[in-house]
Enzyme design. Structure first.
Site, PDB file in Angstrom:
ATOM      1  NE  ARG A 107      -1.213  11.567  -2.247  1.00  0.00           N
ATOM      2  CZ  ARG A 107      -1.198  10.856  -3.436  1.00  0.00           C
ATOM      3  NH1 ARG A 107      -0.945   9.637  -2.867  1.00  0.00           N
ATOM      4  NH2 ARG A 107      -0.807  11.375  -4.585  1.00  0.00           N
ATOM      5  N   GLY A 153     -18.655   0.161  -7.366  1.00  0.00           N
ATOM      6  CA  GLY A 153     -18.843  -1.462  -7.262  1.00  0.00           C
ATOM      7  C   GLY A 153     -19.270  -2.104  -8.629  1.00  0.00           C
ATOM      8  CE1 TYR A 210       2.582  14.493  -0.865  1.00  0.00           C
ATOM      9  CE2 TYR A 210       3.679  13.766  -2.761  1.00  0.00           C
ATOM     10  CZ  TYR A 210       2.526  13.622  -2.134  1.00  0.00           C
ATOM     11  OH  TYR A 210       1.600  12.970  -2.787  1.00  0.00           O
ATOM     12  CE  LYS A 221       3.568   6.935  -7.193  1.00  0.00           C
ATOM     13  NZ  LYS A 221       2.621   5.824  -7.822  1.00  0.00           N
ATOM     14  CB  CYS A 234      -8.486   6.357 -13.687  1.00  0.00           C
ATOM     15  SG  CYS A 234      -8.113   7.541 -15.242  1.00  0.00           S
ATOM     16  CB  SER A 278      -3.434  10.459 -11.226  1.00  0.00           C
ATOM     17  OG  SER A 278      -3.547  11.496 -12.232  1.00  0.00           O
ATOM     18  CG  ASP A 283       0.755   3.185  -6.431  1.00  0.00           C
ATOM     19  OD1 ASP A 283       0.078   3.658  -7.286  1.00  0.00           O
ATOM     20  OD2 ASP A 283       1.938   3.966  -6.107  1.00  0.00           O
ATOM     21  NE  ARG A 325       3.775  11.159  -8.296  1.00  0.00           N
ATOM     22  CZ  ARG A 325       3.694  11.289  -9.364  1.00  0.00           C
ATOM     23  NH1 ARG A 325       4.684  11.693 -10.162  1.00  0.00           N
ATOM     24  NH2 ARG A 325       2.448  11.335 -10.001  1.00  0.00           N
ATOM     25  CG  HIS A 349       1.933   3.682 -11.604  1.00  0.00           C
ATOM     26  ND1 HIS A 349       1.230   4.750 -12.096  1.00  0.00           N
ATOM     27  CD2 HIS A 349       1.323   3.568 -10.066  1.00  0.00           C
ATOM     28  CE1 HIS A 349       0.810   5.462 -11.405  1.00  0.00           C
ATOM     29  NE2 HIS A 349       0.834   4.866 -10.050  1.00  0.00           N
TER      30      HIS A 349
HETATM   31  C1  OXD Z   1       0.796   8.581  -7.829  1.00  0.00           C
HETATM   32  C2  OXD Z   1       0.458   8.112  -6.378  1.00  0.00           C
HETATM   33  O1  OXD Z   1       0.996   9.772  -7.942  1.00  0.00           O
HETATM   34  O2  OXD Z   1       0.300   6.863  -6.412  1.00  0.00           O
HETATM   35  O3  OXD Z   1       0.532   7.797  -8.741  1.00  0.00           O
HETATM   36  O4  OXD Z   1       0.690   8.984  -5.420  1.00  0.00           O
HETATM   37 MN    MN Z   2       0.342   5.737  -8.155  1.00  0.00          MN
END
Ligand code: OXD
Ligand code: MN
Length: 593
Positions: free
Chosen positions: A375, A502, A198, A207, A251, A249, A278, A70, A227
């Site tokens: 991805r 977990g 992309y 998004k 995390c 991101s 997401d 992005r 989000h």
């Molecule tokens: C992001 C995604 O960048 O979900 O948050 O791809």
């Molecule tokens: Mn995302």
């Protein structure tokens, strides 16, 4: 099936007159049409068919080297005034932007086919759902949209003769990064994307629509686009409670959405069900509770780091009908590989840019076979732990909202906000520290309110205001309780103190115990902290001292953070809701006692 909807037809005529495609093809959503497009994309080299025995229905695509993520600096929110877009968004006057982009789109589809993709975000016909139509000259986009959203004739039926829709235009053009634009016009429900191929820039349902345009619509119409992942946690009695969670991101959001409980809890009968990984759309139901749907139909996940160990369920989801982008190919059996999948890079490999390499030597020399942001686009229904409520048009009732970030010292493992208003402040002060994985300095704090910094479609200060308003519409006993977690606390030697993955389930169980009023907590300067004995650490190798440390607040470190919060909020000036300023003051007072 074409439509009689005059708004669609007039818009299509206008866009076709500008881009001048050789042909216009309506996407009906049928498997036969999609299959023909896959064949065409393979014939032109746009896609590669992978080993159909090992990966049935799976394809590979490689983007241009300059077009792999992005592009936040090329993403604009074009509201009538700059103030409406706010200080965290790029802005340009809509007239000026339309004029600029019209020149770029002019004749951009000459000699090419324009595909018309009617799509629904959310189950077709659900009261939560919204319709979009994406015009694109890319088969890759069509095939990805077919996984990520519900497409085709059913959507045209639902739209009817007079329905409204989000107008999405994408032209691949020559993927020139200097003339790449991802532009939202919230007041016009319009998205224009050009010069990229992309995913995040061109799958306009994700998004651009489901967050940027939808957050604006939600503010106008009284709902929320967030989000956030959505997961259901089933207890041994078979009751399922739902949690939404927002993380910046890096995390582990996808991992949490598909969490596998530790053995001990699994044996007791606990289960986790994934509703979304997401995005959440949230509405207040007739019973006064907050309900969420996942508007998407697939996962557009980061491949590197996904393995049987880290995320078995995500990996399983990619075993059929999946499109892989910018990962590596194992030429021996025409399958895929990425860093972190296993420890055996293929010897006979094609790296993501297309070069034939010895994968073992190549990676040993420090090179990456897959792009770090490569991805998979996988249908959600492939996921072994997909919730049976995934298609429920009414959504699932949310018990808890969880915010999180990556903080070495500041945030405890978990704490609960005192009430909704405080919870909004906790979300608004969300932040993460940069890791060694990203370029730039390590440990720099980046503020990312509700993980929405790159995705809010209007002024972030008004967005905080909208959160506060939503809270006022719910009774305190019905509104979800709000929490903050931090899986990444480190000791003085830099070791992670909490095992994560977990075992994060143990924290979710405390969260649900709090929601059910089953356990007490300690009121601290920052909110409610767990009593140590209420976090179930059975079978976990963790010292009592470490757990204690994980649940303490270091006032000096927090005071530093308050300074940073103040600086961050200053950019919103008078537009910052008074409640946020008040919560900041309460926090500062609590810490200085
Ligand atoms: C992001 C995604 O960048 O979900 O948050 O791809
Ligand atoms: Mn995302």
């Amino acid at each position: 099936m074409k439509t009689n909807n005059k708004k669609v037809l007039a818009w299509l005529d206008e866009m076709a007159a500008m881009t001048r495609p050789a042909e216009i093809v309506w996407i009906d959503g049928s498997e036969a049409q999609l299959e023909a497009l896959r064949e065409e994309a393979c014939a032109t080299g746009e896609m590669i068919k992978l080993n159909q025995e090992k990966l049935p229905g799976c394809y590979y695509h490689r983007t241009a080297e300059n077009d792999v993520a992005r592009v936040e600096d090329r993403t604009f929110i074009c509201t009538p005034t700059k103030e409406e877009a706010g200080p965290v968004n790029n802005w340009m006057d809509p007239e000026e932007m339309y004029a600029k982009l019209k020149k770029l789109y002019d004749g951009s589809m000459e000699g090419r086919t324009m595909y018309v993709i009617p799509y629904s975000m959310g189950p077709v016909g659900s009261p939560f759902s919204k319709i979009g139509i994406e015009l694109t000259d890319s088969i890759y986009v069509v095939l990805n949209m077919a996984i990520m959203t519900r497409i085709g004739d059913a959507v045209i039926n639902a739209l009817g003769e007079d329905g409204d829709f989000v107008k999405c235009l994408h032209a691949k053009k020559d993927v020139n990064p200097e003339e790449r634009y991802i532009v939202q016009f919230p007041q016009d429900s319009t998205i224009w994307s050009i010069n990229s191929a992309y995913g995040g820039n061109v799958l306009l349902g994700k998004k651009c629509f489901a967050l940027r345009i939808a957050s604006y619509l939600g503010m106008k119409e009284g709902w929320m686009a967030e989000h956030m992942l959505i997961l259901g946690l089933e207890n041994p009695q078979g009751e399922v409670k739902y949690i939404c969670a927002a993380f910046p991101s890096a995390c582990g959001k996808t991992n949490l959405a598909m969490l596998i409980p530790p053995e001990y809890l699994k044996e007791k009968g606990y289960k986790v069900w994934t509703v979304g990984d997401d995005i959440s759309w949230l509405r207040i139901g007739d019973d006064g509770r907050l309900y969420a749907i996942n508007p998407e139909a697939g996962f557009f996940g980061v491949a590197p780091g996904t393995s049987e160990k880290t995320n078995f369920n995500a990996l399983e989801a990619t075993k059929k009908n999946t499109i892989f982008t910018n990962v590596a190919i194992n030429n021996d059996d025409n399958t895929v590989w990425w860093e972190g999948l296993d420890k055996n890079p293929p010897v006979n490999a094609t790296e993501w840019k297309g070069a034939q390499v010895n994968g073992v030597e190549y990676t040993a020399a420090g090179n990456k076979l897959a792009h770090p942001n490569s991805r998979f686009t996988a249908p959600a229904i492939n996921c072994p732990c997909i919730s049976k409520e995934f298609e429920n048009p009414q959504g699932v009732p949310i018990s808890a909202i969880v915010f999180g970030g990556r903080r070495a010292k500041t945030a405890p493992l978990v704490y609960q906000a005192r009430d909704w208003e405080h919870g909004v402040f906790v979300g608004a002060t969300m932040a993460s520290e940069t890791t060694a994985a990203a370029a730039g300095a390590v440990g720099v704090v980046r503020r990312d309110p509700m993980a929405m910094k790159p995705f809010v479609g209007y002024n972030m200060a008004d967005y905080f205001g909208h959160w506060l308003e939503m809270g006022k519409k719910m009774d305190a006993d019905k509104a979800p309780k709000i929490f903050h977690v931090n899986w990444f606390r480190q000791d003085d030697e830099g070791h992670f103190m909490w095992p994560g993955f977990g075992d994060n389930m143990r924290v979710l169980l405390w969260i649900l115990d709090r929601c059910a009023g089953k356990v007490d907590a300690n009121e601290s300067e920052i909110g409610y902290l767990p009593n140590m004995e209420d976090i179930d650490v059975t079978d976990l190798d963790i010292d009592a001292d470490v757990l204690k440390e994980l649940l303490t607040v270091d006032k000096d470190v927090w005071m530093e953070d308050v300074k940073d919060q103040k600086e961050y909020f200053a950019q919103f000036g008078d537009r910052l809701p008074a409640e946020i300023a008040k919560q900041l003051e309460i926090l500062e007072n609590n810490l200085s006692k």
